[in-house]
Design a protein around this motif. Structure first.
Motif, PDB file in Angstrom:
ATOM      1  N   GLY A 202    -110.164 -49.639  25.279  1.00 22.84           N
ATOM      2  CA  GLY A 202    -109.526 -49.650  23.968  1.00 22.84           C
ATOM      3  C   GLY A 202    -108.291 -48.795  23.855  1.00 22.84           C
ATOM      4  N   GLN A 203    -108.161 -47.778  24.715  1.00 22.40           N
ATOM      5  CA  GLN A 203    -107.106 -46.792  24.521  1.00 22.40           C
ATOM      6  C   GLN A 203    -105.978 -46.908  25.540  1.00 22.40           C
ATOM      7  OE1 GLN A 203    -108.039 -42.464  23.586  1.00 22.40           O
ATOM      8  NE2 GLN A 203    -107.429 -42.234  25.726  1.00 22.40           N
ATOM      9  N   ASN A 204    -106.311 -47.148  26.816  1.00 27.48           N
ATOM     10  CA  ASN A 204    -105.306 -46.993  27.876  1.00 27.48           C
ATOM     11  C   ASN A 204    -104.949 -48.261  28.642  1.00 27.48           C
ATOM     12  OD1 ASN A 204    -104.632 -44.008  28.152  1.00 27.48           O
ATOM     13  ND2 ASN A 204    -106.865 -43.934  28.105  1.00 27.48           N
ATOM     14  N   MET A 205    -105.848 -49.235  28.713  1.00 26.97           N
ATOM     15  CA  MET A 205    -105.691 -50.323  29.671  1.00 26.97           C
ATOM     16  C   MET A 205    -104.404 -51.123  29.479  1.00 26.97           C
ATOM     17  SD  MET A 205    -108.278 -53.481  30.545  1.00 26.97           S
ATOM     18  CE  MET A 205    -108.181 -54.133  28.857  1.00 26.97           C
ATOM     19  N   ARG A 206    -104.133 -51.546  28.268  1.00 19.73           N
ATOM     20  CA  ARG A 206    -102.966 -52.415  28.064  1.00 19.73           C
ATOM     21  C   ARG A 206    -101.649 -51.669  28.269  1.00 19.73           C
ATOM     22  NH1 ARG A 206    -103.373 -56.354  22.930  1.00 19.73           N
ATOM     23  NH2 ARG A 206    -103.328 -54.371  21.796  1.00 19.73           N
ATOM     24  N   GLY A 207    -101.560 -50.465  27.734  1.00 17.11           N
ATOM     25  CA  GLY A 207    -100.327 -49.711  27.899  1.00 17.11           C
ATOM     26  C   GLY A 207    -100.048 -49.378  29.349  1.00 17.11           C
ATOM     27  N   CYS A 208    -101.106 -49.093  30.103  1.00 19.64           N
ATOM     28  CA  CYS A 208    -100.953 -48.724  31.510  1.00 19.64           C
ATOM     29  C   CYS A 208    -100.501 -49.920  32.340  1.00 19.64           C
ATOM     30  CB  CYS A 208    -102.286 -48.181  32.025  1.00 19.64           C
ATOM     31  SG  CYS A 208    -102.330 -47.863  33.796  1.00 19.64           S
ATOM     32  N   THR A 209    -101.228 -51.022  32.252  1.00 20.49           N
ATOM     33  CA  THR A 209    -100.960 -52.154  33.138  1.00 20.49           C
ATOM     34  C   THR A 209     -99.655 -52.864  32.804  1.00 20.49           C
ATOM     35  OG1 THR A 209    -102.344 -53.540  31.710  1.00 20.49           O
ATOM     36  CG2 THR A 209    -103.395 -52.551  33.649  1.00 20.49           C
ATOM     37  N   SER A 210     -99.217 -52.803  31.553  1.00 20.71           N
ATOM     38  CA  SER A 210     -97.988 -53.496  31.154  1.00 20.71           C
ATOM     39  C   SER A 210     -96.740 -52.629  31.329  1.00 20.71           C
ATOM     40  CB  SER A 210     -98.084 -53.941  29.687  1.00 20.71           C
ATOM     41  OG  SER A 210     -98.151 -52.811  28.823  1.00 20.71           O
ATOM     42  N   TYR A 211     -96.915 -51.397  31.799  1.00 12.01           N
ATOM     43  CA  TYR A 211     -95.808 -50.465  31.883  1.00 12.01           C
ATOM     44  C   TYR A 211     -94.772 -50.922  32.904  1.00 12.01           C
ATOM     45  CZ  TYR A 211     -93.339 -46.000  32.213  1.00 12.01           C
ATOM     46  OH  TYR A 211     -92.385 -45.026  32.196  1.00 12.01           O
ATOM     47  N   GLN A 212     -93.509 -50.817  32.520  1.00 15.65           N
ATOM     48  CA  GLN A 212     -92.389 -51.110  33.405  1.00 15.65           C
ATOM     49  C   GLN A 212     -91.720 -49.786  33.779  1.00 15.65           C
ATOM     50  OE1 GLN A 212     -91.178 -53.812  34.791  1.00 15.65           O
ATOM     51  NE2 GLN A 212     -92.027 -55.553  33.683  1.00 15.65           N
ATOM     52  N   PRO A 213     -91.962 -49.288  34.968  1.00 16.87           N
ATOM     53  CA  PRO A 213     -91.338 -48.017  35.364  1.00 16.87           C
ATOM     54  C   PRO A 213     -89.815 -48.099  35.321  1.00 16.87           C
ATOM     55  CG  PRO A 213     -93.085 -48.628  36.897  1.00 16.87           C
ATOM     56  CD  PRO A 213     -92.840 -49.816  36.026  1.00 16.87           C
ATOM     57  N   ASP A 214     -89.195 -46.969  35.092  1.00 21.47           N
ATOM     58  CA  ASP A 214     -87.747 -46.863  35.126  1.00 21.47           C
ATOM     59  C   ASP A 214     -87.333 -46.672  36.589  1.00 21.47           C
ATOM     60  OD1 ASP A 214     -85.071 -46.194  34.989  1.00 21.47           O
ATOM     61  OD2 ASP A 214     -85.292 -44.836  33.278  1.00 21.47           O
ATOM     62  N   PHE A 215     -87.156 -47.791  37.297  1.00 18.74           N
ATOM     63  CA  PHE A 215     -86.892 -47.703  38.723  1.00 18.74           C
ATOM     64  C   PHE A 215     -85.525 -47.104  39.020  1.00 18.74           C
ATOM     65  CE2 PHE A 215     -90.295 -50.966  38.825  1.00 18.74           C
ATOM     66  CZ  PHE A 215     -91.139 -50.343  39.729  1.00 18.74           C
ATOM     67  N   ASP A 216     -84.587 -47.236  38.107  1.00 22.28           N
ATOM     68  CA  ASP A 216     -83.287 -46.601  38.323  1.00 22.28           C
ATOM     69  C   ASP A 216     -83.443 -45.081  38.367  1.00 22.28           C
ATOM     70  OD1 ASP A 216     -81.940 -48.998  38.433  1.00 22.28           O
ATOM     71  OD2 ASP A 216     -81.412 -49.003  36.310  1.00 22.28           O
ATOM     72  N   ALA A 217     -84.195 -44.540  37.388  1.00 16.70           N
ATOM     73  CA  ALA A 217     -84.430 -43.096  37.368  1.00 16.70           C
ATOM     74  C   ALA A 217     -85.287 -42.669  38.553  1.00 16.70           C
ATOM     75  CB  ALA A 217     -85.088 -42.684  36.058  1.00 16.70           C
ATOM     76  N   LEU A 218     -86.307 -43.457  38.874  1.00 11.52           N
ATOM     77  CA  LEU A 218     -87.176 -43.105  39.994  1.00 11.52           C
ATOM     78  C   LEU A 218     -86.415 -43.148  41.318  1.00 11.52           C
ATOM     79  CD1 LEU A 218     -90.435 -45.004  38.998  1.00 11.52           C
ATOM     80  CD2 LEU A 218     -90.043 -42.536  38.922  1.00 11.52           C
ATOM     81  N   GLY A 219     -85.446 -44.031  41.417  1.00 16.43           N
ATOM     82  CA  GLY A 219     -84.672 -44.108  42.639  1.00 16.43           C
ATOM     83  C   GLY A 219     -83.934 -42.823  42.948  1.00 16.43           C
ATOM     84  N   LYS A 220     -83.579 -42.066  41.912  1.00 16.49           N
ATOM     85  CA  LYS A 220     -82.889 -40.792  42.114  1.00 16.49           C
ATOM     86  C   LYS A 220     -83.840 -39.698  42.589  1.00 16.49           C
ATOM     87  CE  LYS A 220     -79.635 -42.047  38.465  1.00 16.49           C
ATOM     88  NZ  LYS A 220     -79.163 -41.763  37.079  1.00 16.49           N
ATOM     89  N   ALA A 221     -85.148 -39.943  42.450  1.00 14.39           N
ATOM     90  CA  ALA A 221     -86.153 -38.955  42.877  1.00 14.39           C
ATOM     91  C   ALA A 221     -87.055 -39.503  43.967  1.00 14.39           C
ATOM     92  CB  ALA A 221     -86.994 -38.529  41.667  1.00 14.39           C
ATOM     93  N   LYS A 222     -86.665 -40.610  44.607  1.00 16.18           N
ATOM     94  CA  LYS A 222     -87.550 -41.295  45.550  1.00 16.18           C
ATOM     95  C   LYS A 222     -87.915 -40.448  46.755  1.00 16.18           C
ATOM     96  CE  LYS A 222     -85.668 -44.445  48.245  1.00 16.18           C
ATOM     97  NZ  LYS A 222     -84.978 -45.689  48.675  1.00 16.18           N
ATOM     98  N   ASP A 223     -87.102 -39.435  47.071  1.00 14.76           N
ATOM     99  CA  ASP A 223     -87.420 -38.586  48.210  1.00 14.76           C
ATOM    100  C   ASP A 223     -88.635 -37.709  47.965  1.00 14.76           C
ATOM    101  OD1 ASP A 223     -86.006 -37.138  46.273  1.00 14.76           O
ATOM    102  OD2 ASP A 223     -85.219 -35.720  47.745  1.00 14.76           O
ATOM    103  N   ARG A 224     -89.090 -37.631  46.727  1.00 12.97           N
ATOM    104  CA  ARG A 224     -90.281 -36.825  46.425  1.00 12.97           C
ATOM    105  C   ARG A 224     -91.443 -37.682  45.930  1.00 12.97           C
ATOM    106  NH1 ARG A 224     -87.396 -33.104  41.993  1.00 12.97           N
ATOM    107  NH2 ARG A 224     -85.677 -33.524  43.409  1.00 12.97           N
ATOM    108  N   ILE A 225     -91.385 -38.996  46.150  1.00  9.85           N
ATOM    109  CA  ILE A 225     -92.437 -39.911  45.711  1.00  9.85           C
ATOM    110  C   ILE A 225     -93.039 -40.617  46.921  1.00  9.85           C
ATOM    111  CG2 ILE A 225     -93.003 -41.945  44.327  1.00  9.85           C
ATOM    112  CD1 ILE A 225     -90.626 -41.244  42.524  1.00  9.85           C
TER     113      ILE A 225
END
Length: 287
Positions: A202-225
């Motif tokens: 009821g609380q987390n499933m839909r928001g979690c699975t439908s999330y679209q990560p900000d891949f542009d921002a993550l790309g700037k930190a990919k060396d630590r992921i």
């Protein structure tokens, strides 16, 4: 391993509870978490890192972290805000993170917004249904599970959830037309008790699975992921979510022992391979 010392922190709409094993001033901090899994899922894994200060916490609405005010659905961005508050409260500088399942999705939201708080993030099997190749069918399966929960209660909804997360390969267009699994097969209640406040369904499933990560921002930190997938679960939705996200960042996912809960001891009666899992995690954190 030192006994955990429990603390609380107030955040808008909740009081969060977290546990610290070790001295924050003397040893590197390793923050372990899931979602909606709380701190109770991590004692075995924590025990394999006696040289670290291990921090675990209960996400808002789970176990000891009590919500107030609006009790509606949550998003990974909501949880990322809580993680910012927690890491800043530790006042121990950037931390290492092992985040699993929905916690890995929340950690990606954190990494996009506040990479300065992270040394290295190990994102283990984030169930990113919105980024897998079969996203339309995968999200339809999530919606069907949520609708079943709202209509028929926890037993029926959880039975569909268990079937969904264990499904191997891409979801077919007619997946939701299959006969519904019997809750009794999983030891779940067959009667609806009327409650609709389950933290997962009821609380987390839909928001979690439908999330679209900000891949542009993550790309700037990919060396630590680092993305992790289970050797036994890499073809299920969460493992495929990790692979798809890694591909978007041109990263090679690391294969971890066992399955989605491979780090577990006997916390929930379904142990993985925690010793082997911890060894792989230590190897990855040392990269």
């Amino acid at each position: 391993m030192p006994d955990p010392v429990t603390h609380t922190i107030g955040v808008p709409g909740a009081t969060m509870t977290y546990d610290v094993r070790g001295d924050l001033a003397d040893r590197p901090v390793l923050l372990m978490f899931g979602s909606p899994m709380g701190a109770s899922g991590f004692p075995t894994l924590a025990s394999h890192f006696p040289d670290r200060t291990v921090v675990t916490y209960d996400p808002r609405g789970v176990e000891r972290s009590i919500r107030s005010g609006d009790l509606g659905e949550l998003t990974p961005d909501d949880h990322a805000g809580d993680l910012v508050a927690l890491i800043e409260a530790l006042d121990a500088g950037p931390v290492d993170l092992f985040a699993t399942s929905g916690g890995a999705v929340n950690a990606l939201a954190l990494a996009a917004k506040r990479p300065d708080l992270i040394n290295i993030l190990v994102a283990h099997e984030p169930p990113l249904a919105a980024v897998v190749p079969d996203s339309e069918a995968a999200l339809a399966a999530v919606a069907d599970t949520y609708d079943t929960y709202q209509r028929d209660g926890m037993g029926a909804g959880m039975a569909k959830f268990i079937a969904m997360v264990g499904y191997e390969g891409e979801f077919t267009a007619d997946y939701t037309q299959q006969p519904a699994p019997d809750p009794a097969m999983f030891g779940l209640p067959t009667e609806d008790d009327g409650s609709r406040d389950d933290a997962l369904l009821g609380q987390n499933m839909r928001g979690c699975t439908s999330y679209q990560p900000d891949f542009d921002a993550l790309g700037k930190a990919k060396d630590r992921i680092v993305f992790g997938v289970g050797e036994e679960s890499g073809n299920q939705m969460a493992g495929r979510g990790g692979k798809a996200a890694a591909a978007r960042l041109d990263l090679e996912p690391v294969v971890f022992p066992s399955g989605h809960g491979g780090f577990l001891g006997n916390e929930y009666g379904q142990p993985g391979k925690p010793e082997e899992f911890a060894a792989k995690l230590r190897e990855v954190l040392a990269r």
